[in-house]
Every structure is written in structure tokens, then in C-alpha cells.
Design a protein around this motif. Structure first.
Motif, PDB file in Angstrom:
ATOM      1  N   PRO A  40       0.728  -1.147   0.019  1.00 51.13           N
ATOM      2  CA  PRO A  40       0.153   0.085   0.154  1.00 51.13           C
ATOM      3  C   PRO A  40       0.809   1.182   0.176  1.00 51.13           C
ATOM      4  O   PRO A  40       1.906   1.194   0.555  1.00 51.13           O
ATOM      5  CB  PRO A  40      -0.790  -0.168   1.366  1.00 51.13           C
ATOM      6  CG  PRO A  40      -0.026  -0.882   2.043  1.00 51.13           C
ATOM      7  CD  PRO A  40       0.711  -1.875   1.435  1.00 51.13           C
ATOM      8  N   PRO A  41       0.171   2.365  -0.522  1.00 46.14           N
ATOM      9  CA  PRO A  41       0.800   3.709  -0.355  1.00 46.14           C
ATOM     10  C   PRO A  41       1.383   4.232   0.864  1.00 46.14           C
ATOM     11  O   PRO A  41       1.812   5.233   1.075  1.00 46.14           O
ATOM     12  CB  PRO A  41      -0.136   4.425  -1.356  1.00 46.14           C
ATOM     13  CG  PRO A  41      -1.200   3.865  -1.140  1.00 46.14           C
ATOM     14  CD  PRO A  41      -0.992   2.441  -1.231  1.00 46.14           C
ATOM     15  N   GLY A  42       0.384   3.815   1.757  1.00 37.77           N
ATOM     16  CA  GLY A  42       0.352   4.242   3.189  1.00 37.77           C
ATOM     17  C   GLY A  42      -0.725   3.522   3.816  1.00 37.77           C
ATOM     18  O   GLY A  42      -0.860   2.347   3.766  1.00 37.77           O
ATOM     19  N   PRO A  43      -1.532   4.115   4.709  1.00 32.41           N
ATOM     20  CA  PRO A  43      -2.569   3.253   5.379  1.00 32.41           C
ATOM     21  C   PRO A  43      -3.348   2.519   4.375  1.00 32.41           C
ATOM     22  O   PRO A  43      -3.770   3.075   3.463  1.00 32.41           O
ATOM     23  CB  PRO A  43      -3.213   4.412   6.406  1.00 32.41           C
ATOM     24  CG  PRO A  43      -2.149   5.297   6.679  1.00 32.41           C
ATOM     25  CD  PRO A  43      -1.557   5.292   5.330  1.00 32.41           C
ATOM     26  N   ALA A  44      -4.081   1.253   4.829  1.00 33.64           N
ATOM     27  CA  ALA A  44      -4.921   0.740   3.875  1.00 33.64           C
ATOM     28  C   ALA A  44      -5.589  -0.461   4.787  1.00 33.64           C
ATOM     29  O   ALA A  44      -5.401  -0.888   5.862  1.00 33.64           O
ATOM     30  CB  ALA A  44      -3.893  -0.150   2.789  1.00 33.64           C
ATOM     31  N   PRO A  45      -6.925  -0.602   3.870  1.00 35.31           N
ATOM     32  CA  PRO A  45      -7.781  -1.804   4.743  1.00 35.31           C
ATOM     33  C   PRO A  45      -6.931  -3.056   4.730  1.00 35.31           C
ATOM     34  O   PRO A  45      -6.032  -3.198   3.993  1.00 35.31           O
ATOM     35  CB  PRO A  45      -8.759  -1.774   3.648  1.00 35.31           C
ATOM     36  CG  PRO A  45      -8.885  -0.620   2.594  1.00 35.31           C
ATOM     37  CD  PRO A  45      -7.408  -0.102   2.928  1.00 35.31           C
ATOM     38  N   GLU A  46      -7.275  -3.672   5.849  1.00 38.52           N
ATOM     39  CA  GLU A  46      -6.771  -4.874   5.956  1.00 38.52           C
ATOM     40  C   GLU A  46      -7.437  -5.930   4.990  1.00 38.52           C
ATOM     41  O   GLU A  46      -8.586  -6.134   4.798  1.00 38.52           O
ATOM     42  CB  GLU A  46      -6.976  -5.574   7.499  1.00 38.52           C
ATOM     43  CG  GLU A  46      -6.251  -6.894   7.594  1.00 38.52           C
ATOM     44  CD  GLU A  46      -6.781  -7.503   9.177  1.00 38.52           C
ATOM     45  OE1 GLU A  46      -6.686  -8.660   9.217  1.00 38.52           O
ATOM     46  OE2 GLU A  46      -6.800  -6.521   9.929  1.00 38.52           O
ATOM     47  N   LEU A  47      -6.720  -6.744   4.530  1.00 39.19           N
ATOM     48  CA  LEU A  47      -7.028  -7.651   3.481  1.00 39.19           C
ATOM     49  C   LEU A  47      -7.338  -9.070   4.164  1.00 39.19           C
ATOM     50  O   LEU A  47      -6.862  -9.798   4.948  1.00 39.19           O
ATOM     51  CB  LEU A  47      -5.846  -8.012   2.347  1.00 39.19           C
ATOM     52  CG  LEU A  47      -6.024  -8.968   1.278  1.00 39.19           C
ATOM     53  CD1 LEU A  47      -7.194  -8.451   0.226  1.00 39.19           C
ATOM     54  CD2 LEU A  47      -4.689  -9.373   0.493  1.00 39.19           C
ATOM     55  N   ILE A  48      -8.774  -9.347   3.720  1.00 36.83           N
ATOM     56  CA  ILE A  48      -9.519 -10.727   4.113  1.00 36.83           C
ATOM     57  C   ILE A  48      -9.729 -11.636   3.079  1.00 36.83           C
ATOM     58  O   ILE A  48     -10.335 -10.989   1.976  1.00 36.83           O
ATOM     59  CB  ILE A  48     -10.763 -10.493   5.041  1.00 36.83           C
ATOM     60  CG1 ILE A  48     -10.523  -9.308   6.070  1.00 36.83           C
ATOM     61  CG2 ILE A  48     -11.370 -11.561   5.338  1.00 36.83           C
ATOM     62  CD1 ILE A  48      -9.722  -9.810   7.230  1.00 36.83           C
ATOM     63  N   LEU A  49      -9.182 -12.829   3.053  1.00 41.11           N
ATOM     64  CA  LEU A  49      -9.334 -13.649   1.901  1.00 41.11           C
ATOM     65  C   LEU A  49     -10.365 -14.578   2.156  1.00 41.11           C
ATOM     66  O   LEU A  49     -10.609 -15.119   3.178  1.00 41.11           O
ATOM     67  CB  LEU A  49      -8.050 -14.646   1.883  1.00 41.11           C
ATOM     68  CG  LEU A  49      -7.934 -15.749   0.743  1.00 41.11           C
ATOM     69  CD1 LEU A  49      -8.476 -15.016  -0.655  1.00 41.11           C
ATOM     70  CD2 LEU A  49      -6.837 -16.476   0.887  1.00 41.11           C
TER      71      LEU A  49
END
Length: 569
Positions: A40-49
Motif C-alpha cells: 500500500p501507498p500508506g494506511p490501507a484496509p486489512e486484506l481478508i481472503l
């Protein structure tokens, strides 16, 4: 970050909007977005698979219902959207706000790979779900993407809320962009939607009807906010009204002195004024629907009626979602605002509960049979009582995210607040429960609250792979599989058909029973990384297993119990 791409802008904007999680099932058409989430370029949503697109969307659905906020979802191209469409419809019917991003293209046909890009690209991908989404767009530039996302955010939060869907061109995701050139658009705030307020004239008309009534009954269905619930109960106590809950969500404390739910037929028959509060279908409020005749059996005397809620703002030409029900004054407004206005219009006068409603409210709650099981399994009432004892014995807060145990959950768990039961799926689409419960548990993770999924086995078998996501992301959830080994609702319909046609019911169960072989749900759960026990066919064993499972969930782990229940209960 030296170089920026279209998907980087999207991820940064989502983070600025406060989106904490994005669930996806990966695919080539969202590879740009996927890379921006991983790098990510900075803060980002947490990825949930998620292992299926329907689960990803259902998670966002349950997350919204549990008060977690707005979750995002990403799915792969036309095929992913087709898989996700059932869950998007469920979210639309349930007014669950979420953001869904669908990879597409390349829209420029000259840049498509042979076969796969052609067969997966449509001229209007969003048309698949346009009738049941609150925003639908296919932007073609970085500036347009950010503006579309802001509009989607506003639409997903404007009542009646629902899913917003944006198609993301592969090339838009992967194109290099000049971040400085669109800095203003990147930092701009989306419009804040206002709530839908009540018309004062209609409020006065409903208050006048209520004031002239002698036996008023309030009927609720969808879950209300805490504030709306308090206003509803206070208005009922002041106006001397009965409270009847249809089972879609908790709007007032079960067992309240005005609760006439267990004797609703008598209450409806006696009522001279009916107030429907965000009821899913006005015809549903009047009585019991016969499976044989498809008609409602009711003692309703065509007395005065009124309704408040947001259904009127959801009317669409493509689908009629409600039966007509009783003729009534209709107030289309946010239920919390409408109930507050009605309470103000009523004033401080307090009337006693009429004798006929007092008798209805004192009707004893049905108890399960003395024997806890029959030849097929444990009675659901006894399952509910065992769960209630286990939850209260732990002294913890808890939430039932899904499931009603054949109507016994309300009677045995005795819900007291809206946050203790998140309500059923209002679209009735199978496959909802596992993902939605998981989303609710994600929203409440870290709160100390035990989240419970009272999971029907038929619904479970549509999306059982949701358990892998629970294990992989350590999402604490207690799944109690109500394994009656049949699509039992359809069994009731088949018995009704046999009776209507004068035919034998001996064949009922063919094409319905989930048996021979019986599915080993606990074994399936273990294969997906979930601690599980079952099949449990003994009440004493169930009580011990519940203690162990709740300890696991309290420690931050998911757990599953498979309980063999009687399909007749």
C-alpha cells in the motif's frame, strides 16, 4: 512511494474514508488493486481472503449489521460478480451498506488477451446487479474513479442504505497517475447524507389515530437502533399499546409487560389501531400464512392502521417486495426519527394496558417438551435453553448474528436489546449465514462479546468454506450447526401439496433430506482448521461441549458444534 497507479489512489481513498477491511476472492482483473493492498501507498484496509465471492459480500453485510461500519469487497470480473450477485441481493433487501469493487476489462478491446479477457468482459457489467444496488458505475479515469467512490460512499449511507457497486477497468487500476494533479479530489470529503425525517402532518395524523384507539397494537420486525427501541417502548407504555415482534429482529425486550407476541392472534383480533414499525411486509403482520391455501389466517377487523419505516423509499418497478396489507396511513421516514416525533406528538399522558392485551401479555411462553429428544435428534427448544445457560453462566455479553432455532431462540435466549440479535436475512437467500456471522464477529472482534451463529445445515452447505476464513484470520465465532438433515421448510410445503391433492405423504423427503450419507459437519470444520465437536445427539454432552466452545471463542478462536436436531421441532 515513487510511482503511483490508479489502484493506489483507490486504496488511499478507502483508508481516508475509514474502511478497515476489504474482503476479496482474487482474480486477474483485480490484480492491480490486490497489489496496492499488499504494497500500500500508506494506511490501507486489512486484506481478508474469502474462498467464494458470496462469502466476501456476506461478510460485509454482517459487518454492517453488527455496527462495524462500512466494509469493502473486491471480486473478479463478470464471473465473480455472478457468484456475488446473490449476496448483493441479500444485502440490498437487508439495507446493509457496503462497497463492492468488480474488476473488468480491459474495456479497450485492442488490449484484451485472446479468449479469457473477451469472455469475461461485458459492455455493461454493472447491469447484472443494477436493480438491487444503491450506486452503480464504471469510471474510466482516475479523477472519475475518486468521484465515483465518493458518490458510492454517500449512496451506501443514504437511507435506505445498501450495496454500492463500482466496476474497475483493469487498465484504470494499472495506469500510472500523477497523484499531485488530483490531490484535491483525493482529499475531498464525500457528501454526508441526511436522514429521512418524518412529515409533521402525517405524524399528527398517526398520533390522532392512536389517541382515539382503545386497543392499539404495535408490530415490529426489522432490528431497531437502541434509541428507536427506547422510543418504541416508551410510546407503548404511554399509549397502553401491545408490542408484537414478527421475528426479524429485536425491537423491545422479550417478556416486557406489553409483549403480546406469544398471543399475537388474539391481540391482532382485538386491536382497533395497528402501528407497523418497519415491517418487512404488512400482510405478514396480520396473522399466520397457511401453506395449503397460501392465504393469511387472521382475526384482523380492518380497523385503522398506520405504518412507519423506509420501505416506501425502496419501491422499484422491477420487483414488488410487499403484499398490500391493511389500508393505512404511511409515514416514510427513519424509524428512530419517526418514533421520536410520535412520542413528542403524544405527550406525557399515560394509559393502562387494556385488559385484553394484558391477558395476551400474560400468556405463558411455550416450553419445549419434557423429553429433550426424539428419534431424530434434540428438540431445538432444549438446544436454546442449553445455550442460554452456557452464555449466562459465563457472565459475558453476547450477540446472535444469525439463526432462530425454528423460533425457539427468542423464547429461550430472551433477547433484551437490539444488539443481542442482528435479525434474519430479509431476502431469504441461502448461503447468507456463515459469511454474515463471520462479518459480525469481525466487527465485534476484541470487544469481549461472544458472537453466535445458530446455523441451519442447509444454509451452511452453500458456503461452508467461510470457516477457513474464520480460522485463517483468527475471527472468534461460535457456530452451532442446527443439523436437522433436511430442507425442512420445503418438507412442510411438500406435505401441504400432498394434502391439497389427496396424495400420499410417504414420499415426502425425496429431494429434501440431507442424509444417506449424512454430512459430517464437524469433520468438515476440522478440515478447514476449526476446532469442532459433533455430531452431538445427547443434551448432557451438548452442555459440556458448549462450555468448551465458549471458552475457545472467549480466547479469540472460532469453534463449531454440530448438533443433531429434530426436524419436527
Amino acid at each position: 512511494m515513487d510511482s503511483w497507479y490508479g489502484s493506489d489512489l483507490l486504496v488511499e481513498r478507502l483508508a481516508r474514508l475509514g474502511v478497515q477491511y476489504l474482503a476479496l476472492n482474487p482474480g486477474a482483473s483485480i490484480r492491480g488493486l490486490h497489489d496496492s493492498l499488499v504494497n500500500p501507498p500508506g494506511p490501507a484496509p486489512e486484506l481478508i481472503l474469502a474462498l467464494h465471492e458470496e462469502i466476501a459480500v456476506a461478510m460485509a453485510h454482517g459487518y454492517a449489521k453488527a455496527g462495524g461500519g462500512t466494509m469493502a469487497v473486491a471480486v473478479h470480473d463478470t464471473v465473480g460478480l455472478l457468484h456475488a450477485s446473490m449476496a448483493i441481493f441479500n444485502a440490498w433487501a437487508d439495507r446493509a451498506g457496503l462497497l463492492a469493487f468488480v474488476g473488468t476489462g480491459p474495456l479497450d478491446a485492442a488490449h484484451r488477451r485472446p479468449w479469457i479477457d473477451w469472455v469475461h468482459t461485458t459492455t455493461d457489467q454493472g447491469a447484472l446487479v443494477r436493480d438491487f444496488s444503491v450506486w452503480n458505475d464504471q469510471p474510466t479515469s482516475p479523477q472519475a474513479l475518486l468521484e465515483s467512490l465518493d458518490r458510492a460512499w454517500t449512496a451506501a449511507h443514504r437511507a435506505p442504505t445498501g450495496p454500492a457497486v463500482i466496476s474497475l477497468d483493469v487498465e484504470l487500476q494499472e495506469a500510472a497517475v500523477d497523484r499531485a494533479a488530483i490531490a484535491i479530489a483525493l482529499t475531498a470529503s464525500p457528501r454526508v447524507p441526511s436522514r429521512l425525517g418524518p412529515d409533521p402532518a402525517i405524524v399528527d395524523a398517526i398520533a390522532a389515530g392512536l389517541r382515539s384507539a382503545r386497543v392499539p397494537v404495535f408490530v415490529t420486525d426489522r432490528p431497531l437502533t437502541d434509541a428507536a427501541s427506547r422510543s418504541l417502548v416508551e410510546l407503548a407504555e404511554r399509549a397502553g399499546a401491545g408490542l408484537h415482534e414478527l421475528g426479524g429482529g429485536i425491537s423491545f425486550p422479550v417478556g416486557h409487560a406489553h409483549d403480546v407476541t406469544e398471543a399475537s392472534d388474539a391481540a391482532i383480533a382485538a386491536a382497533d389501531f395497528l402501528l407497523l414499525v418497519d415491517v418487512r411486509d404488512p400482510g405478514w403482520a396480520l396473522g399466520t400464512v397457511s401453506l395449503e391455501s397460501r392465504r393469511t389466517t387472521t382475526g384482523w377487523r380492518n380497523a385503522a392502521a398506520a405504518s412507519i419505516g423506509l420501505s416506501g423509499a425502496r419501491d422499484a418497478a422491477w420487483m414488488v417486495t410487499e403484499s398490500p396489507g391493511p389500508p393505512r396511513i404511511d409515514l416514510t421516514a427513519d424509524p428512530e426519527l419517526a418514533l421520536g416525533a410520535l412520542l413528542d406528538a403524544w405527550g406525557s399522558e399515560r394509559r393502562p394496558l387494556p385488559d385484553v392485551l394484558a391477558r395476551a401479555a400474560s400468556t405463558p411462553v411455550p416450553r419445549p417438551p419434557r423429553e429433550p429428544r426424539d428419534r431424530r435428534g434434540i428438540h431445538r427448544g432444549h438446544v436454546g435453553l442449553a445455550l442460554a445457560r452456557a452464555l449466562r453462566g459465563r457472565g459475558r455479553e453476547w450477540t446472535v448474528a444469525n439463526g432462530v432455532l425454528g423460533g425457539w431462540a427468542r423464547r429461550t435466549l430472551r433477547f433484551q436489546r437490539p444488539d443481542q440479535f442482528l435479525g434474519r436475512s430479509f431476502a431469504g437467500g441461502l448461503g447468507y449465514g456463515p459469511g454474515a456471522s463471520l462479518g459480525a464477529a469481525l466487527a465485534l472482534r476484541g470487544s469481549g462479546r461472544i458472537v453466535v451463529d445458530l446455523q441451519g445445515d442447509g444454509d451452511f452447505l452453500y458456503t461452508p468454506q467461510a470457516l477457513w476464513t474464520a480460522a485463517h484470520h483468527a475471527i472468534p465465532l461460535l457456530i452451532l450447526v442446527d443439523a436437522n438433515r433436511a430442507y425442512f421448510q420445503d418438507e412442510r410445503h411438500q406435505r401441504a401439496m400432498a394434502a391439497n391433492r389427496g396424495r400420499s405423504a410417504d414420499g415426502v423427503g425425496l429431494g429434501i433430506a440431507i442424509d444417506d450419507p449424512a454430512v459430517e459437519h464437524a469433520q468438515l470444520a476440522r478440515s478447514l482448521g476449526i476446532a469442532s465437536e459433533g455430531p452431538i445427539e445427547d443434551l448432557d454432552r451438548l452442555e459440556v461441549a458448549l462450555e468448551r466452545a465458549i471458552q475457545r471463542v472467549a480466547a479469540g478462536e472460532p469453534a463449531l458444534l454440530e448438533v443433531r436436531t429434530s426436524p419436527a421441532a
